[in-house]
Design an enzyme around this catalytic site. Structure first.
Site, PDB file in Angstrom:
ATOM      1  N   CYS A  19       0.714  -1.073  -0.020  1.00 34.11           N
ATOM      2  CA  CYS A  19      -0.021   0.211   0.347  1.00 34.11           C
ATOM      3  C   CYS A  19       0.983   1.460   0.246  1.00 34.11           C
ATOM      4  O   CYS A  19       2.200   1.363  -0.330  1.00 34.11           O
ATOM      5  CB  CYS A  19      -1.307  -0.124   1.462  1.00 34.11           C
ATOM      6  SG  CYS A  19      -0.178  -0.186   2.630  1.00 34.11           S
ATOM      7  N   ASP A 316      39.830  30.381  -9.422  1.00 33.92           N
ATOM      8  CA  ASP A 316      38.353  31.273  -9.142  1.00 33.92           C
ATOM      9  C   ASP A 316      37.870  31.965  -7.873  1.00 33.92           C
ATOM     10  O   ASP A 316      38.716  31.921  -6.979  1.00 33.92           O
ATOM     11  CB  ASP A 316      37.304  29.476  -9.024  1.00 33.92           C
ATOM     12  CG  ASP A 316      36.144  29.405  -8.388  1.00 33.92           C
ATOM     13  OD1 ASP A 316      35.167  29.695  -9.465  1.00 33.92           O
ATOM     14  OD2 ASP A 316      35.843  29.367  -6.859  1.00 33.92           O
TER      15      ASP A 316
END
Length: 358
Positions: A19, A316
């Protein structure tokens, strides 16, 4: 557990009934077995609950539960993708990230959700034959095949990284759903904010993307193919953009337009092939030979598209901010020298530095 309907199925071993998690029935926990889908429950010899009708929960999607070696900071990965989401192609809805994918036999949408011990992925595919490829794309996106223990042991040889890894041992390197797409987006996002890059990419999607046969949520298109962008018309002038015509898709400097079209043409022709098994130095050399592609972009593409675990972005801005906060020399040459002790996992060290910067 209503929110888990469609993501997992519970079966009760004593009754042989499966279920939904939201079913009002309350079996004893020791009798419950979790399945990734109704089909998996049926294969185990169970039958559907007539009260909650679990077969309707997934609504036609395939659901797979993907294993990985812990730890994994899935929330950080999903947040990474969400901050860069391109309109029409990607979205975050609650704790579910979804995006379109172009696969061998058609397009589709993949949805990702962390279940803690597993990653649940729900697949909406034009052609069921693409299930295996779609799962492989998801595993690459989330770096699910990494060995966190080996990475942590290697980085722990450096005192700085040992401390950062201990604070967040589950960091992974974000991959991509499509190498060509991430390469185009890397060039598109040069020198603009994350939000600005997403806006620019969304305009290209609206003009050149492939509409999905079955949109899910606000995911309506596949990212433009390299062929579509390579053939995307003449370079737009400032006047064209201001006029608000179709060329607004190219509302960026002419040099950036040429860079994107040049890269797209190289990808479409096969002159540049982005695959994890490719000769990475050769691919990076070919990328650097293209107009508008510099070392930062080539390394970023290597990290995310080629899955290069040792890729590092010494210049970066996030790396510079992180090293400044840590009281270290943040100049690119110094960052490159510092990173040598993090080999062969510099891409993972980079994730820790980005976390410090943020």
């Amino acid at each position: 557990m209503t929110g888990l309907d469609g993501w997992l199925t519970q079966g009760v071993v004593t009754t042989k009934i499966y279920c939904r998690p939201s079913c009002p029935a309350r079996p004893k926990p020791e009798n419950v077995r979790i399945f990734e889908s109704p089909a998996a429950a049926r294969a185990a010899g169970m039958r559907a609950c007539k009260r909650c009708r679990p077969d309707e929960a997934a609504g036609g999607a395939l659901v797979r539960h993907l294993a990985f070696r812990a730890p994994l900071d899935a929330d950080a990965l999903i947040a990474f993708f969400a901050r860069r989401a391109v309109p029409g192609v990607e979205e975050l809805e609650g704790d579910v990230f979804r995006r379109s994918v172009r696969l061998q036999h058609g397009c589709g949408v993949v949805e990702l959700r962390s279940l803690g011990h597993r990653i649940a992925t729900r697949l909406w595919l034009d052609d069921g034959r693409d299930e295996g490829e779609a799962v492989s794309r998801v595993r690459a996106m989330l770096d699910l095949d990494a060995d966190p223990e080996a990475i942590a042991d290697a980085l722990a040889r450096d005192e700085l990284m040992r401390e950062l890894v201990a604070e967040a041992p589950g960091r992974r390197v974000p991959g991509c759903a499509d190498p060509n797409e991430i390469a185009i987006r890397a060039v598109l996002g040069q020198q603009v904010s994350l939000a600005g890059a997403a806006t620019l990419a969304g305009r290209l999607v609206a003009a050149y993307g492939e509409p999905l046969a079955r949109p899910i949520g606000s995911v309506t298109h596949a990212f433009p193919s390299a062929d579509a962008l390579a053939d995307g018309g003449a370079i737009a002038s400032g006047a064209d953009v201001l006029a608000g015509g179709a060329d607004t898709a190219w509302a960026m400097p002419a040099s950036r337009q040429r860079a994107i079209r040049g890269l797209a043409a190289a990808l479409a022709s096969g002159d540049v092939v982005l695959h994890p098994d490719a000769d990475r130095p050769k691919v990076e050399d070919r990328l650097l030979a293209l107009p508008g592609v510099g070392p930062w972009t080539a390394s970023y593409i290597a990290m995310r598209a080629l899955r290069d675990s040792d890729a590092f972005l010494a210049s970066d801005l996030g790396v510079r901010h992180a090293l400044d906060r840590l009281g270290l020399d943040s100049r690119p040459a110094a960052a490159e020298q510092l990173s040598q002790s993090w080999r062969p996992y510099r891409a993972y060290a980079l994730q820790h530095l980005w976390a410090v910067a943020s």
